[in-house]
Design a protein around this motif. Structure first.
Motif, PDB file in Angstrom:
ATOM      1  N   ASN A 148      -3.077  -8.195 -12.627  1.00 28.47           N
ATOM      2  CA  ASN A 148      -2.084  -8.713 -11.681  1.00 28.47           C
ATOM      3  C   ASN A 148      -1.328  -7.573 -10.998  1.00 28.47           C
ATOM      4  OD1 ASN A 148      -2.752 -11.370 -12.183  1.00 28.47           O
ATOM      5  ND2 ASN A 148      -1.204 -11.614 -13.776  1.00 28.47           N
ATOM      6  N   ARG A 149      -0.954  -6.580 -11.781  1.00 30.21           N
ATOM      7  CA  ARG A 149      -0.257  -5.427 -11.194  1.00 30.21           C
ATOM      8  C   ARG A 149      -1.158  -4.658 -10.240  1.00 30.21           C
ATOM      9  NH1 ARG A 149       3.477  -2.731 -15.925  1.00 30.21           N
ATOM     10  NH2 ARG A 149       4.821  -4.544 -16.205  1.00 30.21           N
ATOM     11  N   PHE A 150      -2.409  -4.503 -10.619  1.00 28.37           N
ATOM     12  CA  PHE A 150      -3.361  -3.798  -9.751  1.00 28.37           C
ATOM     13  C   PHE A 150      -3.570  -4.560  -8.449  1.00 28.37           C
ATOM     14  CE2 PHE A 150      -7.669  -2.744  -8.320  1.00 28.37           C
ATOM     15  CZ  PHE A 150      -7.514  -1.379  -8.151  1.00 28.37           C
ATOM     16  N   GLU A 151      -3.687  -5.876  -8.518  1.00 25.42           N
ATOM     17  CA  GLU A 151      -3.848  -6.689  -7.316  1.00 25.42           C
ATOM     18  C   GLU A 151      -2.615  -6.601  -6.421  1.00 25.42           C
ATOM     19  OE1 GLU A 151      -4.915 -10.586  -8.667  1.00 25.42           O
ATOM     20  OE2 GLU A 151      -6.905  -9.943  -9.330  1.00 25.42           O
ATOM     21  N   ALA A 152      -1.429  -6.583  -7.030  1.00 21.19           N
ATOM     22  CA  ALA A 152      -0.193  -6.437  -6.247  1.00 21.19           C
ATOM     23  C   ALA A 152      -0.163  -5.078  -5.565  1.00 21.19           C
ATOM     24  CB  ALA A 152       1.025  -6.611  -7.150  1.00 21.19           C
ATOM     25  N   PHE A 153      -0.581  -4.054  -6.284  1.00 23.67           N
ATOM     26  CA  PHE A 153      -0.645  -2.711  -5.708  1.00 23.67           C
ATOM     27  C   PHE A 153      -1.645  -2.672  -4.554  1.00 23.67           C
ATOM     28  CE2 PHE A 153      -2.746   1.477  -5.690  1.00 23.67           C
ATOM     29  CZ  PHE A 153      -1.656   2.262  -5.330  1.00 23.67           C
ATOM     30  N   THR A 154      -2.790  -3.289  -4.734  1.00 20.20           N
ATOM     31  CA  THR A 154      -3.813  -3.335  -3.681  1.00 20.20           C
ATOM     32  C   THR A 154      -3.276  -4.025  -2.431  1.00 20.20           C
ATOM     33  OG1 THR A 154      -5.543  -3.426  -5.362  1.00 20.20           O
ATOM     34  CG2 THR A 154      -6.150  -4.112  -3.143  1.00 20.20           C
ATOM     35  N   ARG A 155      -2.565  -5.130  -2.602  1.00 23.19           N
ATOM     36  CA  ARG A 155      -1.978  -5.832  -1.453  1.00 23.19           C
ATOM     37  C   ARG A 155      -0.966  -4.953  -0.721  1.00 23.19           C
ATOM     38  NH1 ARG A 155      -2.211 -10.121  -5.068  1.00 23.19           N
ATOM     39  NH2 ARG A 155      -0.021  -9.842  -5.658  1.00 23.19           N
ATOM     40  N   LYS A 156      -0.152  -4.226  -1.474  1.00 20.87           N
ATOM     41  CA  LYS A 156       0.837  -3.341  -0.857  1.00 20.87           C
ATOM     42  C   LYS A 156       0.155  -2.243  -0.041  1.00 20.87           C
ATOM     43  CE  LYS A 156       4.601  -3.980  -4.142  1.00 20.87           C
ATOM     44  NZ  LYS A 156       5.446  -3.341  -5.169  1.00 20.87           N
ATOM     45  N   VAL A 157      -0.896  -1.658  -0.597  1.00 24.17           N
ATOM     46  CA  VAL A 157      -1.630  -0.610   0.108  1.00 24.17           C
ATOM     47  C   VAL A 157      -2.280  -1.177   1.366  1.00 24.17           C
ATOM     48  CG1 VAL A 157      -3.610   0.953  -0.030  1.00 24.17           C
ATOM     49  CG2 VAL A 157      -1.996   0.835  -1.923  1.00 24.17           C
ATOM     50  N   GLU A 158      -2.879  -2.339   1.267  1.00 25.40           N
ATOM     51  CA  GLU A 158      -3.505  -2.962   2.435  1.00 25.40           C
ATOM     52  C   GLU A 158      -2.482  -3.271   3.514  1.00 25.40           C
ATOM     53  OE1 GLU A 158      -5.561  -6.299   0.776  1.00 25.40           O
ATOM     54  OE2 GLU A 158      -7.328  -5.099   0.244  1.00 25.40           O
ATOM     55  N   ASN A 159      -1.300  -3.725   3.121  1.00 28.08           N
ATOM     56  CA  ASN A 159      -0.238  -3.992   4.091  1.00 28.08           C
ATOM     57  C   ASN A 159       0.213  -2.706   4.772  1.00 28.08           C
ATOM     58  OD1 ASN A 159      -0.203  -6.746   3.676  1.00 28.08           O
ATOM     59  ND2 ASN A 159       1.400  -6.655   2.133  1.00 28.08           N
ATOM     60  N   LEU A 160       0.363  -1.647   4.000  1.00 25.54           N
ATOM     61  CA  LEU A 160       0.765  -0.367   4.584  1.00 25.54           C
ATOM     62  C   LEU A 160      -0.302   0.163   5.529  1.00 25.54           C
ATOM     63  CD1 LEU A 160       2.390   1.463   1.546  1.00 25.54           C
ATOM     64  CD2 LEU A 160       3.533   0.705   3.624  1.00 25.54           C
TER      65      LEU A 160
END
Length: 92
Positions: A16-28
């Protein structure tokens, strides 16, 4: 090879944390995607615009006639630098 056992709940938490991190990177990355890079030209574009061979383009790079930027073994040129070369060639 080393095998490590973890609890399913810990694994789920990590995922879950990795997926949240991935979403943040994709948004950036989405916010800054192609900022300015779409205006740059590659080797093929410059050769076509100047009507020169790849070897002549390399000579222009080597002797400093044309500025370039290299990113991961790929060369890019600013359109204004190419335009300056065109004007320089016209004046000769």
């Amino acid at each position: 090879m080393e095998i490590i056992n973890i609890e399913a709940q810990t694994f789920e938490s990590m995922m879950n944390r990795f997926e949240a991190f991935t979403r943040k990177v994709e948004n950036l990355c989405g916010d800054h995607q192609d900022k300015g890079l779409h205006r740059w030209l590659d080797n093929q574009d410059v050769c076509r615009i100047l009507n020169i061979s790849k070897r002549t383009l390399q000579t222009y790079r080597d002797n400093g006639t044309l500025a370039y930027t290299q990113i991961n073994h790929k060369l890019f040129y600013k359109p204004e630098d190419v335009e300056a070369v065109i004007n320089k060639l016209k004046s000769k």
